[in-house]
Every structure is written in structure tokens, then in C-alpha cells.
Motif scaffolding. Structure first.
Motif, mmCIF file in Angstrom:
data_model
loop_
_atom_site.group_PDB
_atom_site.id
_atom_site.type_symbol
_atom_site.label_atom_id
_atom_site.label_comp_id
_atom_site.label_asym_id
_atom_site.label_seq_id
_atom_site.Cartn_x
_atom_site.Cartn_y
_atom_site.Cartn_z
ATOM 1 N N ASP A 1 43.724 19.821 17.304
ATOM 2 C CA ASP A 1 44.204 18.484 16.971
ATOM 3 C C ASP A 1 43.578 17.933 15.701
ATOM 4 O O ASP A 1 44.181 17.086 15.042
ATOM 5 C CB ASP A 1 43.928 17.513 18.129
ATOM 6 N N ARG A 2 42.379 18.404 15.365
ATOM 7 C CA ARG A 2 41.691 17.875 14.189
ATOM 8 C C ARG A 2 41.440 18.933 13.121
ATOM 9 O O ARG A 2 40.805 18.681 12.118
ATOM 10 C CB ARG A 2 40.348 17.249 14.610
ATOM 11 N N ASP A 3 41.959 20.152 13.327
ATOM 12 C CA ASP A 3 41.891 21.225 12.329
ATOM 13 C C ASP A 3 40.463 21.576 11.912
ATOM 14 O O ASP A 3 40.213 21.911 10.748
ATOM 15 C CB ASP A 3 42.725 20.868 11.092
ATOM 16 N N PHE A 4 39.530 21.500 12.842
ATOM 17 C CA PHE A 4 38.168 21.939 12.553
ATOM 18 C C PHE A 4 38.122 23.463 12.524
ATOM 19 O O PHE A 4 38.925 24.141 13.180
ATOM 20 C CB PHE A 4 37.209 21.440 13.636
ATOM 21 N N ASN A 5 37.163 23.998 11.767
ATOM 22 C CA ASN A 5 36.898 25.421 11.916
ATOM 23 C C ASN A 5 35.933 25.602 13.084
ATOM 24 O O ASN A 5 35.360 24.634 13.603
ATOM 25 C CB ASN A 5 36.359 26.040 10.621
ATOM 26 N N GLU A 6 35.746 26.814 13.519
ATOM 27 C CA GLU A 6 34.970 27.055 14.737
ATOM 28 C C GLU A 6 33.511 26.655 14.589
ATOM 29 O O GLU A 6 32.909 26.070 15.506
ATOM 30 C CB GLU A 6 35.088 28.527 15.133
ATOM 31 N N ASN A 7 32.912 26.980 13.443
ATOM 32 C CA ASN A 7 31.520 26.600 13.229
ATOM 33 C C ASN A 7 31.359 25.088 13.196
ATOM 34 O O ASN A 7 30.408 24.529 13.761
ATOM 35 C CB ASN A 7 30.996 27.208 11.934
ATOM 36 N N GLY A 8 32.300 24.420 12.523
ATOM 37 C CA GLY A 8 32.241 22.967 12.445
ATOM 38 C C GLY A 8 32.383 22.308 13.809
ATOM 39 O O GLY A 8 31.679 21.352 14.127
ATOM 40 N N ALA A 9 33.292 22.830 14.625
ATOM 41 C CA ALA A 9 33.489 22.280 15.971
ATOM 42 C C ALA A 9 32.223 22.444 16.803
ATOM 43 O O ALA A 9 31.774 21.515 17.481
ATOM 44 C CB ALA A 9 34.666 22.978 16.646
ATOM 45 N N ARG A 10 31.621 23.619 16.735
ATOM 46 C CA ARG A 10 30.397 23.882 17.492
ATOM 47 C C ARG A 10 29.271 22.948 17.054
ATOM 48 O O ARG A 10 28.579 22.350 17.880
ATOM 49 C CB ARG A 10 29.972 25.335 17.283
ATOM 50 N N ASP A 11 29.097 22.811 15.739
ATOM 51 C CA ASP A 11 28.002 21.990 15.223
ATOM 52 C C ASP A 11 28.208 20.515 15.537
ATOM 53 O O ASP A 11 27.248 19.803 15.872
ATOM 54 C CB ASP A 11 27.858 22.189 13.711
ATOM 55 N N LEU A 12 29.455 20.029 15.416
ATOM 56 C CA LEU A 12 29.722 18.626 15.698
ATOM 57 C C LEU A 12 29.464 18.309 17.169
ATOM 58 O O LEU A 12 28.880 17.272 17.490
ATOM 59 C CB LEU A 12 31.158 18.261 15.331
ATOM 60 N N ILE A 13 29.904 19.168 18.069
ATOM 61 C CA ILE A 13 29.683 18.926 19.496
ATOM 62 C C ILE A 13 28.192 18.785 19.797
ATOM 63 O O ILE A 13 27.760 17.855 20.489
ATOM 64 C CB ILE A 13 30.297 20.063 20.332
ATOM 65 N N ALA A 14 27.395 19.710 19.255
ATOM 66 C CA ALA A 14 25.949 19.661 19.497
ATOM 67 C C ALA A 14 25.332 18.402 18.898
ATOM 68 O O ALA A 14 24.509 17.717 19.537
ATOM 69 C CB ALA A 14 25.285 20.905 18.918
ATOM 70 N N GLU A 15 25.716 18.067 17.672
ATOM 71 C CA GLU A 15 25.170 16.882 16.995
ATOM 72 C C GLU A 15 25.588 15.604 17.707
ATOM 73 O O GLU A 15 24.770 14.696 17.922
ATOM 74 C CB GLU A 15 25.658 16.873 15.534
ATOM 75 N N TYR A 16 26.863 15.511 18.106
ATOM 76 C CA TYR A 16 27.390 14.308 18.749
ATOM 77 C C TYR A 16 26.699 14.056 20.092
ATOM 78 O O TYR A 16 26.274 12.927 20.388
ATOM 79 C CB TYR A 16 28.894 14.460 18.947
ATOM 80 N N LYS A 17 26.552 15.092 20.890
ATOM 81 C CA LYS A 17 25.900 14.942 22.197
ATOM 82 C C LYS A 17 24.436 14.551 22.034
ATOM 83 O O LYS A 17 23.918 13.710 22.780
ATOM 84 C CB LYS A 17 26.048 16.231 22.996
ATOM 85 N N ALA A 18 23.759 15.127 21.039
ATOM 86 C CA ALA A 18 22.362 14.775 20.791
ATOM 87 C C ALA A 18 22.247 13.316 20.342
ATOM 88 O O ALA A 18 21.323 12.598 20.737
ATOM 89 C CB ALA A 18 21.766 15.705 19.742
ATOM 90 N N THR A 19 23.199 12.874 19.515
ATOM 91 C CA THR A 19 23.188 11.495 19.026
ATOM 92 C C THR A 19 23.423 10.509 20.155
ATOM 93 O O THR A 19 22.720 9.493 20.274
ATOM 94 C CB THR A 19 24.250 11.315 17.934
ATOM 95 N N LEU A 20 24.415 10.771 21.011
ATOM 96 C CA LEU A 20 24.669 9.870 22.135
ATOM 97 C C LEU A 20 23.467 9.806 23.063
ATOM 98 O O LEU A 20 23.122 8.730 23.580
ATOM 99 C CB LEU A 20 25.897 10.337 22.913
ATOM 100 N N GLY A 21 22.830 10.953 23.290
ATOM 101 C CA GLY A 21 21.642 10.964 24.139
ATOM 102 C C GLY A 21 20.521 10.129 23.553
ATOM 103 O O GLY A 21 19.875 9.354 24.259
ATOM 104 N N TYR A 22 20.283 10.263 22.254
ATOM 105 C CA TYR A 22 19.230 9.498 21.590
ATOM 106 C C TYR A 22 19.512 7.998 21.656
ATOM 107 O O TYR A 22 18.589 7.193 21.859
ATOM 108 C CB TYR A 22 19.124 9.936 20.126
#
Length: 266
Positions: free
Chosen positions: A142-163
Motif C-alpha cells: 500500500d505504501r510501496d516500501f522496499n523490504e529493508n525500509g519496511a523492516r527498519d520502519l517497523i522496528a523504529e516505530y515500535k521502539a518510538t511508541l514504547g519510549y
């Protein structure tokens, strides 16, 4: 000629912008810069040096971009003359040493939802994040991410929400605050007039001053509406028919009355 498959495109495509580091690390980097230069601006190359990066380091450039994503850094100029400076938001976070400061906690939450992709993901799932595979599928197709970008964003986003404490049901940004049940309005005709005016603009907006959490357009179920009172702001989300519109106006009048009571006489 080699065939370019859809899988290849997803691996090599360009992802939408998102922070290079999670919010906790970004605040730490902002703190390092404050200790080095205080409230003053400095050359971007100097800021990168304070973080331990060389002048051509991609990590340093991405760190600057990440702090900008979160609203912690602003820049001016270009090339070797490009300068950076901590924002007022960053300074309020870093210099607020009060135990359990509500102001600091609120600012951190605002930072977490400031990046555009974070706004989008929050509007889609809020604090109830699905499994990583579901988020990954959305980013890829839906957002045309590449695989590395999708993986990195998920990890960063979850860490940010947790913080930021946004995965805690007792600590949510404005759109998930408790909703107060509506009461009958004092002037029904006046409220219907306000609704007519509102239809000319997007149904989702903020009322009131101050710095609000940026909110991307939400997907609203047909026939539903809600108003959320948060400090001096009212957030409206609605997709309603005529009867629903009248109910929405009753809710709006109630929120206006509450804000006027809190504000007191001029």
C-alpha cells in the motif's frame, strides 16, 4: 534482457521518509548537541562531529534528518554553510528536570507522532499494533516500501511508541482520550448552522490554540462520530447522515461549553 519482477522492485524501490533512529536515541542525540553548543545554532558539520560522525558520513546526515522528523531540530542554509539548531520543543524536553513532568511527557508523545509515516500508522492502528507481518504487508503493497525500509520502519516505530509510552492504555495522545457523553444543546438551530459551515471543510480538525499533535486523515466507519476534548482543543472525527450530524452538533456544543467554563470570564 533480464526480467524485473515485482519482488525485485520491492527490494530495490525507494521507501517513504521516516526517522533513521527511534525517538529515545534522537532525544539522546539532541542532549549531546545541547551540551556541546547550548541553545545556539552551529554548522551541521560541527553537529555531526559532536555525534562522532565524519563530514561525509551518511549516519550523521540521517541523524540530522531524524531529529527534524521528530521536530527536535531545525536547519537553515545549504552545503558547507548549512546550520542546525535545537527547536523550542527539544529544549523544553531536555531542560525540564521536574519529576514525572506532565509537560515533558506530553511533548515526547507529540514528537513520537510528528513524522508523517508515524501519523499514518497511528491513524491506522493506534496503540493496538498488529503483528509485524501485517504492518509489513501494508508498507510493501500500500505504501510501496522496499523490504529493508519496511523492516527498519517497523522496528523504529515500535521502539518510538514504547519510549513515548503510547503503547500504554493509560497514556494516550489526544485522539484516544476519554470521550464525555453529550448533553442537549442550548441552541439547536445555531448548531445546525455550524454543521453546514463545517461541511465545506474536512470533518477532522483541531479547535483551539497551542501546539497539537499532527494528525493525518483518519479512516472513519460510516455512520460514526466522536469528539475528544484534550486540554484546550476539540478533535472531531465524523462520517454521519443528517441525524448523526445533529448528534455531532450536540457533542460539539457540550465541548464548547466545557472549554468556556474552564476559560472563565474574559
Amino acid at each position: 534482457m533480464a526480467t524485473v519482477t515485482e519482488e525485485t522492485k520491492r527490494s530495490a524501490g525507494r521507501s517513504a521518509g521516516y526517522p533513521f533512529i527511534p525517538l529515545g536515541k534522537a532525544v539522546e542525540r539532541a542532549g549531546e548537541l545541547r551540551k556541546a553548543v547550548g541553545k545556539s545554532d552551529t554548522r551541521m558539520l560541527s553537529a555531526m562531529h559532536h555525534w562522532g560522525y565524519g563530514p561525509k558520513s551518511s549516519g550523521g546526515i540521517q541523524t540530522v534528518a531524524a531529529l527534524k522528523h521528530f521536530g527536535l531540530l531545525e536547519d537553515s542554509g545549504s552545503g558547507e554553510d548549512r546550520r542546525v539548531k535545537l527547536t523550542e520543543r527539544a529544549l523544553r524536553i531536555l531542560l525540564d528536570e521536574r519529576p514525572n513532568s506532565a509537560d515533558r511527557i506530553d511533548l515526547i508523545k507529540r514528537c513520537a507522532i510528528t513524522p508523517k509515516m508515524h501519523q499514518e500508522l497511528w491513524q491506522r492502528w493506534g496503540k493496538e499494533l498488529p503483528v509485524d507481518e501485517e504492518i509489513r504487508h501494508y508498507l510493501l503493497f500500500d505504501r510501496d516500501f522496499n523490504e529493508n525500509g519496511a523492516r527498519d520502519l517497523i522496528a523504529e516505530y515500535k521502539a518510538t511508541l514504547g519510549y513515548a509510552g503510547l503503547l500504554d492504555s493509560d497514556s494516550l495522545p489526544p485522539q484516544d482520550a476519554d470521550i464525555i457523553e453529550p448533553q442537549e444543546p442550548k441552541e439547536e438551530a445555531s448548531m445546525e448552522k455550524k454543521f453546514t459551515e463545517m461541511r465545506r471543510e474536512p470533518v477532522q480538525r483541531f479547535f483551539g490554540g497551542g501546539e497539537g499533535v499532527p494528525v493525518a486523515p483518519a479512516v472513519v466507519a460510516e455512520g460514526t462520530s466522536s469528539l475528544v476534548l484534550y486540554n484546550d482543543r476539540i478533535r472531531i472525527t465524523a462520517d454521519v447522515d443528517l441525524e448523526g450530524a445533529k448528534e455531532l452538533m450536540r457533542k460539539l456544543q457540550k465541548r464548547i461549553d466545557l472549554l468556556e467554563e474552564e476559560k472563565g470570564p474574559n
